[in-house]
Design an enzyme around this catalytic site. Structure first.
Site, PDB file in Angstrom:
ATOM      1  N   CYS A 182      -4.198  -3.176   4.318  1.00  0.00           N
ATOM      2  CA  CYS A 182      -3.735  -2.694   5.618  1.00  0.00           C
ATOM      3  C   CYS A 182      -4.749  -2.959   6.733  1.00  0.00           C
ATOM      4  O   CYS A 182      -4.909  -4.073   7.187  1.00  0.00           O
ATOM      5  CB  CYS A 182      -3.384  -1.212   5.504  1.00  0.00           C
ATOM      6  SG  CYS A 182      -2.238  -0.624   6.776  1.00  0.00           S
ATOM      7  N   GLU A 194       0.845  -1.195   0.000  1.00  0.00           N
ATOM      8  CA  GLU A 194       0.000   0.000   0.000  1.00  0.00           C
ATOM      9  C   GLU A 194       0.882   1.248   0.000  1.00  0.00           C
ATOM     10  O   GLU A 194       1.949   1.274   0.618  1.00  0.00           O
ATOM     11  CB  GLU A 194      -0.879  -0.016   1.251  1.00  0.00           C
ATOM     12  CG  GLU A 194      -1.806   1.175   1.387  1.00  0.00           C
ATOM     13  CD  GLU A 194      -2.465   1.254   2.756  1.00  0.00           C
ATOM     14  OE1 GLU A 194      -3.594   1.749   2.824  1.00  0.00           O
ATOM     15  OE2 GLU A 194      -1.845   0.824   3.769  1.00  0.00           O
ATOM     16  N   LYS A 250     -10.566  -0.224  -0.655  1.00  0.00           N
ATOM     17  CA  LYS A 250     -10.445  -0.472   0.782  1.00  0.00           C
ATOM     18  C   LYS A 250     -11.775  -0.251   1.503  1.00  0.00           C
ATOM     19  O   LYS A 250     -12.327   0.849   1.487  1.00  0.00           O
ATOM     20  CB  LYS A 250      -9.360   0.438   1.355  1.00  0.00           C
ATOM     21  CG  LYS A 250      -8.942   0.135   2.787  1.00  0.00           C
ATOM     22  CD  LYS A 250      -7.754   1.019   3.157  1.00  0.00           C
ATOM     23  CE  LYS A 250      -7.154   0.663   4.500  1.00  0.00           C
ATOM     24  NZ  LYS A 250      -5.952   1.499   4.789  1.00  0.00           N
TER      25      LYS A 250
END
Length: 334
Positions: free
Chosen positions: A166, A60, A133
């Protein structure tokens, strides 16, 4: 793991490489272009060094960095279709390798914040998967929550690939969603600082074990003048054990052989600890076929749009004002 240092492509699986990219210091569009140059060159070099490499994964923020003063500006944002980002697709095609890449993506709705997005290009340069995300790292990240759900695609070596970014990996519900849709190799790209290093390692393992799937995760590495990023690429077996883990070295390439059909076989052959099946067929010994109803209050409430914690009214941080963000929503930071 079938070869020393995972240097060889298995005949019934895939060889993957996780690149602990040095956190890029990005202050201008030219810096972004330079980062794309480095990633394309390193992808080609890695494939040349590991001719059997099937999949290369980049962390990322590897494309556009983490300049929080500029990261939502038009200068810094990109589109998957634009020529600069499509260089990744061309690199995958030219080098006969699959790749996972990060992009802070313009939102087609100009009244909303951008997306934090990851894509998979296949070895023909085609877009195999696009993921936005779902769980931005609030309150520090200003990204719009993703609207594409948890897609899964066919990958090399019998793999069914899905991505998370993440903070997403801290949510067991999301890993279960990927597995429920057939994923057997769950890839996590991240830009975490060291404060959550141990929790990152823990959840990579637990996401694998809870769902009988491989997990592969890689983080940025190095210091950007504010935070240190820990690298430590990690591949976990479907039983939750760590197959390989990197160190904190920028540019370390963590390689691993994974055998997706072994995860598939565990899912079909196991009785004890086949928990992704057992959760939906509770007590099938006592009750043939298992009890099918959902016993979990939070799941029912979430589905009904009524999710509410007993202590929710006492929670102190519920917006981004601690990081200087407005509390009105909409598009800001241009």
């Amino acid at each position: 793991m079938g070869s020393i240092g995972s240097m060889n492509k298995p005949s019934e699986g895939m060889l993957m490489g996780l690149v602990q990219y040095p956190v890029p210091i990005v202050n201008s569009r030219r810096d972004i272009e330079a980062s794309v140059d480095r990633i394309c060159a390193a992808t080609a070099a890695t494939k040349a060094g590991y001719p059997g490499m099937d999949l290369i994964v980049w962390p990322e923020y590897s494309t556009q960095g983490l300049n929080t003063k500029k990261w939502v500006t038009e200068e810094f944002l990109m589109d998957v279709e634009e020529p600069l980002f499509q260089r990744y697709a061309q690199t995958c095609k030219e080098n006969d390798v699959w790749g996972v890449f990060s992009i802070m993506e313009r939102n087609p709705n100009k009244n909303q914040m951008p997306y934090n997005t990851a894509v998979i290009f296949n070895n023909k340069g085609e877009l195999a998967l696009k993921y936005r995300k779902l769980n931005p790292w609030v309150p520090i990240e200003p990204w719009m929550p993703g609207d594409l759900g948890q897609p899964v695609c066919d990958g090399p070596g019998g793999s069914k690939l899905s991505l998370c970014i993440c903070h997403d990996g801290m949510f067991p519900e999301q890993a279960r969603e990927a597995a429920y849709k057939g994923c057997n190799v769950y890839i996590r790209i991240s830009g975490y600082s060291t404060q959550v290093n141990e929790q990152w390692i823990l959840t990579n393992r637990s996401n694998a074990w809870h769902n009988l799937m491989y997990t592969a995760a890689v983080n940025l590495a190095g210091y950007d003048g504010v935070f240190y990023y820990f690298g430590e690429g990690q591949v976990c077996n479907f039983d939750g054990t760590t197959l390989v883990q990197g160190h904190r070295n920028p540019w370390e390439i963590v390689t691993a052989e994974v055998f997706p059909k072994m995860a598939d076989q565990a899912r079909t052959d196991w009785g004890l600890e086949n928990n992704i099946f057992n959760v939906g067929t509770r007590g099938y010994v006592a009750h043939p076929g298992g009890v099918k109803d959902c016993p979990y209050t939070w799941v029912k409430d979430f589905a009904a749009g009524k999710y509410h914690l007993p202590w929710e009214d006492k929670i102190k941080i519920k917006d981004g004002s601690i990081y200087g963000y407005p509390t009105t929503g909409g598009r800001f930071g241009l």
